[in-house]
Design a protein around this motif. Structure first.
Motif, PDB file in Angstrom:
ATOM      1  N   THR A 105      48.415  44.013  46.962  1.00  0.00           N
ATOM      2  CA  THR A 105      47.294  44.741  46.367  1.00  0.00           C
ATOM      3  C   THR A 105      46.342  43.775  45.672  1.00  0.00           C
ATOM      4  O   THR A 105      45.115  43.896  45.798  1.00  0.00           O
ATOM      5  N   VAL A 106      46.895  42.823  44.942  1.00  0.00           N
ATOM      6  CA  VAL A 106      46.061  41.838  44.246  1.00  0.00           C
ATOM      7  C   VAL A 106      45.247  41.016  45.246  1.00  0.00           C
ATOM      8  O   VAL A 106      44.048  40.773  45.043  1.00  0.00           O
ATOM      9  N   PHE A 138      44.284  41.936  48.264  1.00  0.00           N
ATOM     10  CA  PHE A 138      43.230  42.804  48.799  1.00  0.00           C
ATOM     11  C   PHE A 138      42.099  42.979  47.779  1.00  0.00           C
ATOM     12  O   PHE A 138      40.919  42.961  48.135  1.00  0.00           O
ATOM     13  N   LEU A 139      42.458  43.156  46.494  1.00  0.00           N
ATOM     14  CA  LEU A 139      41.431  43.328  45.462  1.00  0.00           C
ATOM     15  C   LEU A 139      40.588  42.070  45.287  1.00  0.00           C
ATOM     16  O   LEU A 139      39.374  42.154  45.062  1.00  0.00           O
ATOM     17  N   GLY A 168      38.902  44.859  51.820  1.00  0.00           N
ATOM     18  CA  GLY A 168      39.687  44.533  50.633  1.00  0.00           C
ATOM     19  C   GLY A 168      40.029  45.746  49.800  1.00  0.00           C
ATOM     20  O   GLY A 168      41.194  45.948  49.425  1.00  0.00           O
ATOM     21  N   ALA A 178      43.635  47.483  49.531  1.00  0.00           N
ATOM     22  CA  ALA A 178      44.310  47.570  48.232  1.00  0.00           C
ATOM     23  C   ALA A 178      44.789  48.988  47.958  1.00  0.00           C
ATOM     24  O   ALA A 178      45.921  49.188  47.484  1.00  0.00           O
ATOM     25  N   SER A 196      47.734  49.633  50.238  1.00  0.00           N
ATOM     26  CA  SER A 196      48.878  48.843  49.798  1.00  0.00           C
ATOM     27  C   SER A 196      49.577  49.506  48.617  1.00  0.00           C
ATOM     28  O   SER A 196      50.800  49.588  48.578  1.00  0.00           O
ATOM     29  N   GLU A 197      48.814  49.999  47.657  1.00  0.00           N
ATOM     30  CA  GLU A 197      49.411  50.668  46.497  1.00  0.00           C
ATOM     31  C   GLU A 197      50.041  51.994  46.880  1.00  0.00           C
ATOM     32  O   GLU A 197      51.122  52.329  46.417  1.00  0.00           O
TER      33      GLU A 197
END
Length: 172
Positions: free
Chosen positions: A5-6, A8-9, A53, A57, A60-61
């Motif tokens: 997630t990080v 992607f962010l 992104g 994210a 992903s979360e």
């Protein structure tokens, strides 16, 4: 927060910063010839990466991406969201770049304008000042007339000998 997630962010955040730079000062980022845009603009790349992104994210979360298979699904979801976002960025940036605008007003466009005397115009060779509406904006220019015109007189422009001066007559 998961590592995927990080990542992607970070991709989305960097893309958002690049998009802001492209929209605010795109000509600063051109390398080589300034017209060398090619089929893919910086706005399109930034829109694609930003959507990729941020959608990646979110996926992903929501999926709890801890394994390579689930991260691959998040990548696929990000790519699916990125394609329409890139297409939209392409359409919007092209529409903004190719937008028609009105022609730049020239001094010849002053002829026929109505205005009002703001500094009295002496007869003959002296100059006074008039306020005209030009291109939708009030413009103050020097004015000449064959007859003396006091302040507040409504006038009509009959000639524009320069960009900053006109020849006027009193309106009936």
């Amino acid at each position: 927060m998961l590592t995927a997630t990080v990542v992607f962010l970070v991709i989305g955040g960097v893309a958002a910063a690049v998009l802001a730079l492209a929209l605010l000062g795109g000509e600063l980022l051109h390398f080589g010839h300034p017209d060398a845009g090619g089929p893919v603009s910086l706005e399109v790349v930034a829109g694609f990466l930003g959507a990729f992104g941020f959608a990646g994210a979110a996926a992903s979360e929501l999926l709890g991406a801890r394994t390579a298979a689930v991260i691959s699904i998040a990548v696929a979801i990000g790519a699916l969201a990125a394609v329409p976002a890139a297409w939209l960025a392409w359409r919007l940036s092209r529409a903004a770049r190719d937008m028609r605008t009105d022609a730049t007003p020239q001094r010849e466009n002053l002829v026929g304008s109505l205005g009002v005397v703001v500094t009295s115009v002496p007869a003959g060779t002296g100059y006074g000042e008039v306020r005209l509406q030009f291109g939708g904006q009030p413009v103050k220019v020097y004015a000449r007339s064959d007859h003396a015109l006091p302040t507040g007189t409504e006038v009509f422009v009959i000639e524009a000998p320069s960009d900053t001066s006109v020849v006027v007559e009193k309106t009936p």
